[in-house]
Enzyme design. Sequence first.
Site, mmCIF file in Angstrom:
data_model
loop_
_atom_site.group_PDB
_atom_site.id
_atom_site.type_symbol
_atom_site.label_atom_id
_atom_site.label_comp_id
_atom_site.label_asym_id
_atom_site.label_seq_id
_atom_site.Cartn_x
_atom_site.Cartn_y
_atom_site.Cartn_z
ATOM 1 N N ARG A 44 0.851 -1.206 0.000
ATOM 2 C CA ARG A 44 0.000 0.000 0.000
ATOM 3 C C ARG A 44 0.882 1.250 0.000
ATOM 4 N NH1 ARG A 44 -1.357 1.909 4.597
ATOM 5 N NH2 ARG A 44 -1.870 -0.095 5.536
ATOM 6 N N TYR A 98 -17.169 16.604 -14.489
ATOM 7 C CA TYR A 98 -17.721 15.248 -14.544
ATOM 8 C C TYR A 98 -18.731 15.048 -13.399
ATOM 9 C CZ TYR A 98 -17.863 10.194 -13.941
ATOM 10 O OH TYR A 98 -18.284 8.905 -13.773
ATOM 11 N N ASP A 115 -8.380 18.581 -14.196
ATOM 12 C CA ASP A 115 -8.680 17.217 -14.634
ATOM 13 C C ASP A 115 -8.324 17.151 -16.118
ATOM 14 O OD1 ASP A 115 -9.863 14.907 -15.688
ATOM 15 O OD2 ASP A 115 -11.501 14.928 -14.247
ATOM 16 N N LYS A 140 -9.594 6.176 -19.223
ATOM 17 C CA LYS A 140 -9.939 6.685 -20.556
ATOM 18 C C LYS A 140 -8.730 6.579 -21.499
ATOM 19 C CE LYS A 140 -13.941 7.552 -18.667
ATOM 20 N NZ LYS A 140 -13.722 7.757 -17.263
HETATM 21 C C1 LIG Z 1 -13.341 13.821 -16.858
HETATM 22 C C2 LIG Z 1 -13.477 12.667 -15.913
HETATM 23 N N1 LIG Z 1 -12.890 12.712 -14.716
HETATM 24 C C3 LIG Z 1 -12.990 11.695 -13.842
HETATM 25 C C4 LIG Z 1 -13.727 10.569 -14.125
HETATM 26 C C5 LIG Z 1 -13.831 9.455 -13.105
HETATM 27 O O1 LIG Z 1 -12.936 8.442 -13.417
HETATM 28 P P1 LIG Z 1 -13.168 6.877 -13.105
HETATM 29 O O2 LIG Z 1 -14.418 6.464 -13.813
HETATM 30 O O3 LIG Z 1 -11.924 6.245 -13.617
HETATM 31 O O4 LIG Z 1 -13.318 6.754 -11.620
HETATM 32 C C6 LIG Z 1 -14.347 10.465 -15.361
HETATM 33 C C7 LIG Z 1 -15.141 9.262 -15.702
HETATM 34 O O5 LIG Z 1 -15.867 9.226 -16.663
HETATM 35 C C8 LIG Z 1 -14.220 11.542 -16.282
HETATM 36 O O6 LIG Z 1 -14.820 11.503 -17.486
#
Ligand SMILES: Cc1ncc(COP(=O)(O)O)c(C=O)c1O
Length: 398
Positions: free
Chosen positions: A47, A99, A171, A196
């Site tokens: 961890r 998101y 992000d 992604k």
């Molecule tokens: C722009 C963005 N940030 C964060 C996330 C969250 O990521 P995760 O689904 O890997 O937890 C997503 C998920 O679709 C996203 O599109």
Amino acid sequence: MTGFNTRLIHGKNINDNQTGAVNMPIYNSSTYQYPTIDGNVRWDYARSGNPTREFLEKQIALLENGAQGFAFASGMAAIHAVFAIFKPGDHIIIGDQIYGGTYRLIEQYFAVQRLQFTTVDTRDITAVEHAITPVNKAIYFEPVTNPLLHVTSVKQIAQIAKQHQILTIVDNTFLTPYLQRPLDLGADMVVHSATKYLGGHSDVIAGLVVTKTKALGQRVYFIQNALGGVLSPESANLVRRGMQTLSIRMDRQQANAVKLIDFLTKRTEVAVIHYPGVHGTTDNQIAAAEFDGFGGVLSFELQKNVDATKFLNQLRLIKLAVSLGAVESLAELPFEMSHAELPVAKRIQAGITPQLVRLSVGIEDAADLIADLAQSFDFVAASQNSTPRLRSSERQII
Ligand SMILES: Cc1ncc(COP(=O)(O)O)c(C=O)c1O
């Protein structure tokens, strides 16, 4: 320093490989042996640190030009770790089109933990500046929003943040370090849903954080180790491998996106196309100045009398799914799928109408993707028997 593609392939050797293997092995050991009770060990418990995970953490830090990287079990775990470095009473400005899962985390979890948030359209720099309070600690946003692909300047936000001595957190999921390096533009931290584009094959859930400074890195490391939402060695390996082909995948995805937009522009069923590469908008000007490419996601609005559900259900090659950024093309209806959790009024207010289709463009042959879209348009037209006929000059391209 070597070029971006070379860094993608080789990462940063952490000298843990005793065998000559050209790839970082998957280390599955949860614990590591001490030579003696007072022995100084590099690794003790997985961890706290794992060589496979650390390879990936160094790889993303290298690509984002940051001091330290951290890998988490999901994008949400990474985003949670970033907000967890703040204290009750701290105020954070967040983009109004972030998101939905991030918004849920903030509204239903961190607000309960007494972090304060103000939601702002981060394209409006004056509004951002006005929202800064004496207890403000950070501005958090996505430079390209989902699903409308609105663009915020990282440079402008970071400039304001610096003047007020607050952090800029970006992000960077949609662009990846291949298309934008927010830390170079003045940001302090970057987060990714590596699920992604970085993973790129729809086969792993993962999140990454990169900090500009070691001091910020220590704060994130404390949360990573204390809360323990770490990425498994197997998943770290999948992301590491995916990242090696990031640039060639994104090159094809962007080239395909341009071809699909050419096709969609000519279709009378399409009212509006959203893509940062479409000329003549402020979004496009900022994107041209700060991005190295416009990305592989686009969305488009169907004319009011085109049945969007029928259109999506009829797609054969392009899969109906909510994720994005992978080798295969995916389509979805944000109103009913990715953004269904938002109240209807909020969806409409945000511009997410029942006619809005989002496409995550893959690396297939563009001609096959176009043929799939065409057969679906034709099917809907035949079943409705009344395709609208708008001259292209009457159509609005955003
Ligand atoms: C722009 C963005 N940030 C964060 C996330 C969250 O990521 P995760 O689904 O890997 O937890 C997503 C998920 O679709 C996203 O599109």
